[in-house]
Design a protein around this motif. Structure first.
Motif, PDB file in Angstrom:
ATOM      1  N   MET A  36       0.862  -1.174   0.000  1.00  0.00           N
ATOM      2  CA  MET A  36       0.000   0.000   0.000  1.00  0.00           C
ATOM      3  C   MET A  36       0.906   1.235   0.000  1.00  0.00           C
ATOM      4  O   MET A  36       1.923   1.258   0.697  1.00  0.00           O
ATOM      5  CB  MET A  36      -0.911  -0.021   1.240  1.00  0.00           C
ATOM      6  N   ARG A  37       0.546   2.241  -0.803  1.00  0.00           N
ATOM      7  CA  ARG A  37       1.363   3.442  -1.005  1.00  0.00           C
ATOM      8  C   ARG A  37       2.750   3.122  -1.560  1.00  0.00           C
ATOM      9  O   ARG A  37       3.722   3.769  -1.210  1.00  0.00           O
ATOM     10  CB  ARG A  37       1.527   4.231   0.306  1.00  0.00           C
ATOM     11  N   GLN A  38       2.817   2.103  -2.437  1.00  0.00           N
ATOM     12  CA  GLN A  38       4.116   1.784  -3.046  1.00  0.00           C
ATOM     13  C   GLN A  38       4.541   2.874  -4.025  1.00  0.00           C
ATOM     14  O   GLN A  38       5.729   3.086  -4.255  1.00  0.00           O
ATOM     15  CB  GLN A  38       4.080   0.417  -3.737  1.00  0.00           C
ATOM     16  N   SER A  97     -15.645  11.102   6.166  1.00  0.00           N
ATOM     17  CA  SER A  97     -14.984  11.762   7.300  1.00  0.00           C
ATOM     18  C   SER A  97     -14.211  12.997   6.829  1.00  0.00           C
ATOM     19  O   SER A  97     -14.214  14.021   7.509  1.00  0.00           O
ATOM     20  CB  SER A  97     -14.096  10.793   8.084  1.00  0.00           C
ATOM     21  N   TYR A  98     -13.597  12.926   5.634  1.00  0.00           N
ATOM     22  CA  TYR A  98     -12.908  14.120   5.109  1.00  0.00           C
ATOM     23  C   TYR A  98     -13.909  15.199   4.708  1.00  0.00           C
ATOM     24  O   TYR A  98     -13.674  16.387   4.931  1.00  0.00           O
ATOM     25  CB  TYR A  98     -12.023  13.753   3.913  1.00  0.00           C
ATOM     26  N   LEU A  99     -15.029  14.785   4.119  1.00  0.00           N
ATOM     27  CA  LEU A  99     -16.017  15.775   3.670  1.00  0.00           C
ATOM     28  C   LEU A  99     -16.649  16.500   4.854  1.00  0.00           C
ATOM     29  O   LEU A  99     -16.874  17.709   4.813  1.00  0.00           O
ATOM     30  CB  LEU A  99     -17.129  15.100   2.851  1.00  0.00           C
ATOM     31  N   ASP A 121     -11.222   1.263   3.841  1.00  0.00           N
ATOM     32  CA  ASP A 121     -11.973   1.943   4.902  1.00  0.00           C
ATOM     33  C   ASP A 121     -11.007   2.205   6.044  1.00  0.00           C
ATOM     34  O   ASP A 121     -11.166   1.711   7.165  1.00  0.00           O
ATOM     35  CB  ASP A 121     -13.204   1.136   5.354  1.00  0.00           C
ATOM     36  N   SER A 122      -9.988   2.999   5.719  1.00  0.00           N
ATOM     37  CA  SER A 122      -8.868   3.192   6.639  1.00  0.00           C
ATOM     38  C   SER A 122      -9.309   3.599   8.036  1.00  0.00           C
ATOM     39  O   SER A 122      -8.701   3.185   9.014  1.00  0.00           O
ATOM     40  CB  SER A 122      -7.916   4.240   6.072  1.00  0.00           C
ATOM     41  N   TRP A 123     -10.350   4.420   8.121  1.00  0.00           N
ATOM     42  CA  TRP A 123     -10.680   4.971   9.444  1.00  0.00           C
ATOM     43  C   TRP A 123     -11.870   4.283  10.109  1.00  0.00           C
ATOM     44  O   TRP A 123     -12.349   4.730  11.150  1.00  0.00           O
ATOM     45  CB  TRP A 123     -10.896   6.473   9.346  1.00  0.00           C
TER      46      TRP A 123
HETATM   47  O1  1CP Z   1       0.695   3.617  -4.147  1.00  0.00           O
HETATM   48  C1  1CP Z   1      -0.481   3.731  -3.767  1.00  0.00           C
HETATM   49  O2  1CP Z   1      -0.915   3.125  -2.768  1.00  0.00           O
HETATM   50  C2  1CP Z   1      -1.468   4.530  -4.648  1.00  0.00           C
HETATM   51  C3  1CP Z   1      -1.851   5.800  -4.237  1.00  0.00           C
HETATM   52  C4  1CP Z   1      -2.758   6.210  -3.099  1.00  0.00           C
HETATM   53  C5  1CP Z   1      -3.756   5.536  -2.387  1.00  0.00           C
HETATM   54  C6  1CP Z   1      -4.143   4.076  -2.464  1.00  0.00           C
HETATM   55  C7  1CP Z   1      -2.753   7.546  -2.659  1.00  0.00           C
HETATM   56  C8  1CP Z   1      -1.858   8.591  -3.161  1.00  0.00           C
HETATM   57  N1  1CP Z   1      -3.761   7.702  -1.752  1.00  0.00           N
HETATM   58  C9  1CP Z   1      -4.376   6.490  -1.547  1.00  0.00           C
HETATM   59  C10 1CP Z   1      -5.538   6.216  -0.700  1.00  0.00           C
HETATM   60  C11 1CP Z   1      -5.812   7.091   0.442  1.00  0.00           C
HETATM   61  N2  1CP Z   1      -5.809   8.448   0.510  1.00  0.00           N
HETATM   62  C12 1CP Z   1      -6.268   6.610   1.708  1.00  0.00           C
HETATM   63  C13 1CP Z   1      -6.509   5.164   2.003  1.00  0.00           C
HETATM   64  C14 1CP Z   1      -5.220   4.452   2.225  1.00  0.00           C
HETATM   65  C15 1CP Z   1      -4.514   4.722   3.520  1.00  0.00           C
HETATM   66  O3  1CP Z   1      -5.108   4.500   4.578  1.00  0.00           O
HETATM   67  O4  1CP Z   1      -3.352   5.143   3.449  1.00  0.00           O
HETATM   68  C16 1CP Z   1      -6.469   7.702   2.538  1.00  0.00           C
HETATM   69  C17 1CP Z   1      -6.928   7.692   3.973  1.00  0.00           C
HETATM   70  C18 1CP Z   1      -6.178   8.864   1.781  1.00  0.00           C
HETATM   71  C19 1CP Z   1      -6.266  10.269   2.210  1.00  0.00           C
HETATM   72  C20 1CP Z   1      -4.952  10.930   2.084  1.00  0.00           C
HETATM   73  N3  1CP Z   1      -4.450  11.380   0.902  1.00  0.00           N
HETATM   74  C21 1CP Z   1      -3.977  11.136   3.085  1.00  0.00           C
HETATM   75  C22 1CP Z   1      -4.112  10.739   4.564  1.00  0.00           C
HETATM   76  C23 1CP Z   1      -4.355  11.932   5.418  1.00  0.00           C
HETATM   77  C24 1CP Z   1      -4.787  11.557   6.837  1.00  0.00           C
HETATM   78  O5  1CP Z   1      -5.994  11.652   7.138  1.00  0.00           O
HETATM   79  O6  1CP Z   1      -3.924  11.160   7.643  1.00  0.00           O
HETATM   80  C25 1CP Z   1      -2.879  11.759   2.463  1.00  0.00           C
HETATM   81  C26 1CP Z   1      -1.602  12.193   3.108  1.00  0.00           C
HETATM   82  C27 1CP Z   1      -3.197  11.905   1.087  1.00  0.00           C
HETATM   83  C28 1CP Z   1      -2.338  12.468   0.014  1.00  0.00           C
HETATM   84  C29 1CP Z   1      -1.714  11.437  -0.853  1.00  0.00           C
HETATM   85  N4  1CP Z   1      -2.410  10.451  -1.518  1.00  0.00           N
HETATM   86  C30 1CP Z   1      -1.524   9.709  -2.273  1.00  0.00           C
HETATM   87  C31 1CP Z   1      -0.224  10.275  -2.077  1.00  0.00           C
HETATM   88  C32 1CP Z   1       1.036   9.781  -2.748  1.00  0.00           C
HETATM   89  C33 1CP Z   1      -0.352  11.337  -1.187  1.00  0.00           C
HETATM   90  C34 1CP Z   1       0.764  12.254  -0.688  1.00  0.00           C
HETATM   91  C35 1CP Z   1       0.674  13.576  -1.329  1.00  0.00           C
HETATM   92  C36 1CP Z   1       1.761  13.932  -2.292  1.00  0.00           C
HETATM   93  O7  1CP Z   1       2.614  13.150  -2.744  1.00  0.00           O
HETATM   94  O8  1CP Z   1       1.743  15.134  -2.637  1.00  0.00           O
END
Ligand code: 1CP
Length: 369
Positions: free
Chosen positions: A44-46, A172-174, A227-229
């Motif tokens: 996840m987030r690779q 939750s974000y909205l 459903d992270s949260w």
């Molecule tokens: O590689 C991957 O996994 C693909 C990219 C991906 C995914 C699956 C991104 C890119 N976001 C997500 C899903 C996502 N976004 C989730 C569910 C997964 C998880 O729990 O991590 C959630 C909760 C979000 C919301 C979100 N978007 C956050 C979390 C904030 C919080 O509430 O703590 C953040 C930091 C983002 C921004 C984001 N999304 C993705 C990236 C690479 C980033 C970082 C921003 C950037 O690079 O500018």
């Protein structure tokens, strides 16, 4: 069950017999199962900030603009597959992308996450969302479809996982207007005005579900619902207010043959209820050992997980011990997709991830164990 187009990678590149799909459909590595050559691994987030090539291509481009640029999205999605040889790509996007495409004023603030300019809290706010056009939304998904096509043309035999956020996490974000730890406004809406909450969650489910289906029809071979949260909810509140809306999201793809992965953080108590929303694979965070998760699920559901992301910062010896333990415990499940318990942390050394993929492949190759 509807079939996917003959040009879909499922047929054209046989992603249906990849290691990911073998594990997701309940197969352990075996010489008798096509594609079940080793346990699949992805993270996840690779894609994203741990990769220098990501930081380079993202320079000067806003996160959500990047998500709506098909060439850039495809490039970023493929980067970790090229570098680490993971067994799946995860579509580079965000859970708030469909909300932006539906017309909500949302941006992703670096270092913070999604921020919504006008939090959605009143009946008028929700009625305005309901009044937006589903046809316009379908048309707005075109850059997503194009990005998936470009991505899967490069990935060929490596399956792409499409994803979206589940209604509680997205809502939750909205409702909060940004990241939150306690979801106070969201839960207050849920508890005090349940009918209104259900309308909001149903609307989010519809748009997120359409976003998910578009990814599958354009080329994704599996889906993950984040459903992270949801771990912020009791089991009773989850089943009363949330589960039906996650099921509505899955309903958008249940007529298609792709596996449906469902993941949450701190959701050990919700595992069975989350599966009942329509998942065929359960993602498990690092707090619950996989053999215990398997027992809770009655031994019938393939699992995904669950190396503690902090292990990426530990010594190689500690990491190897942890990986072996996760593999051992994952043996209990009818299929095991190796992953972290949550996303790759920003400052992870990418070399550690590449080595981890090789380790998992070596330790799980058919005949190795
Ligand atoms: O590689 C991957 O996994 C693909 C990219 C991906 C995914 C699956 C991104 C890119 N976001 C997500 C899903 C996502 N976004 C989730 C569910 C997964 C998880 O729990 O991590 C959630 C909760 C979000 C919301 C979100 N978007 C956050 C979390 C904030 C919080 O509430 O703590 C953040 C930091 C983002 C921004 C984001 N999304 C993705 C990236 C690479 C980033 C970082 C921003 C950037 O690079 O500018």
């Amino acid at each position: 069950m509807s079939d996917l187009d003959v040009t879909h990678p499922w047929h054209q590149h046989h992603t249906s017999t990849s290691p990911l799909l073998a594990a997701a459909t309940g197969h352990r590595p075996s010489p008798d199962i096509p594609g079940a050559t080793h346990r699949p691994v992805w993270f996840m987030r690779q894609a994203g900030r741990s990769l220098p090539e990501y930081r380079e291509v993202r320079q000067g481009t806003d996160m959500l603009d990047a998500c709506l640029n098909p060439e850039l999205t495809a490039e970023i999605t493929c980067q970790p597959v090229r570098r680490h040889h993971v067994d799946a790509g995860i579509f580079f996007s965000d859970i708030v992308v469909p909300m932006k495409l539906a017309g909500i004023d949302v941006e992703i603030v670096p270092g913070t996450g999604p921020v919504v300019a006008h939090p959605i809290r009143t009946e008028a706010d929700i009625a305005a969302l309901e009044a937006t056009s589903a046809d316009d939304f379908e048309a707005a998904l075109d850059p997503i479809r194009e990005a998936v096509r470009l991505t899967t043309a490069e990935l060929t035999t490596t399956p792409l996982i499409g994803f979206c956020g589940a209604p509680f996490t997205v809502a939750s974000y909205l409702v909060e207007g940004g990241p939150s730890r306690e979801y106070l406004h969201t839960k207050a809406l849920m508890f005090s005005r349940p009918a209104l909450w259900h309308r909001l969650a149903a609307w989010v489910a519809d748009r997120s579900g359409r976003f998910l289906r578009a990814q599958v029809l354009a080329g994704a071979s599996a889906v993950q619902l984040f459903d992270s949260w949801a771990g912020g909810l009791s089991l009773e509140d989850y089943t009363t207010y949330v589960q039906q809306h996650s099921a509505e999201v899955f309903d958008h793809v249940t007529d298609l043959p792709v596996p449906r992965i469902h993941f949450g953080v701190n959701t050990a108590e919700l595992l069975v209820a989350m599966r009942a929303a329509g998942a065929t694979v359960m993602g498990v965070d690092h707090r619950l050992p996989l053999d215990e998760a398997n027992a809770r699920l009655g031994g019938t559901t393939p699992l995904q997980g669950n190396i503690d992301p902090a292990m990426l910062f530990a010594t190689p010896q500690a990491r190897e011990t942890a990986v072996r333990r996760v593999l051992d415990r994952g043996t209990a499940a009818p299929g095991h997709i190796v992953n972290l318990g949550h996303g790759v942390p920003q400052h992870t050394d990418p070399g550690v991830l590449t080595d981890l993929v090789a380790m998992v492949h070596d330790l799980t190759r058919v005949g190795a164990r």
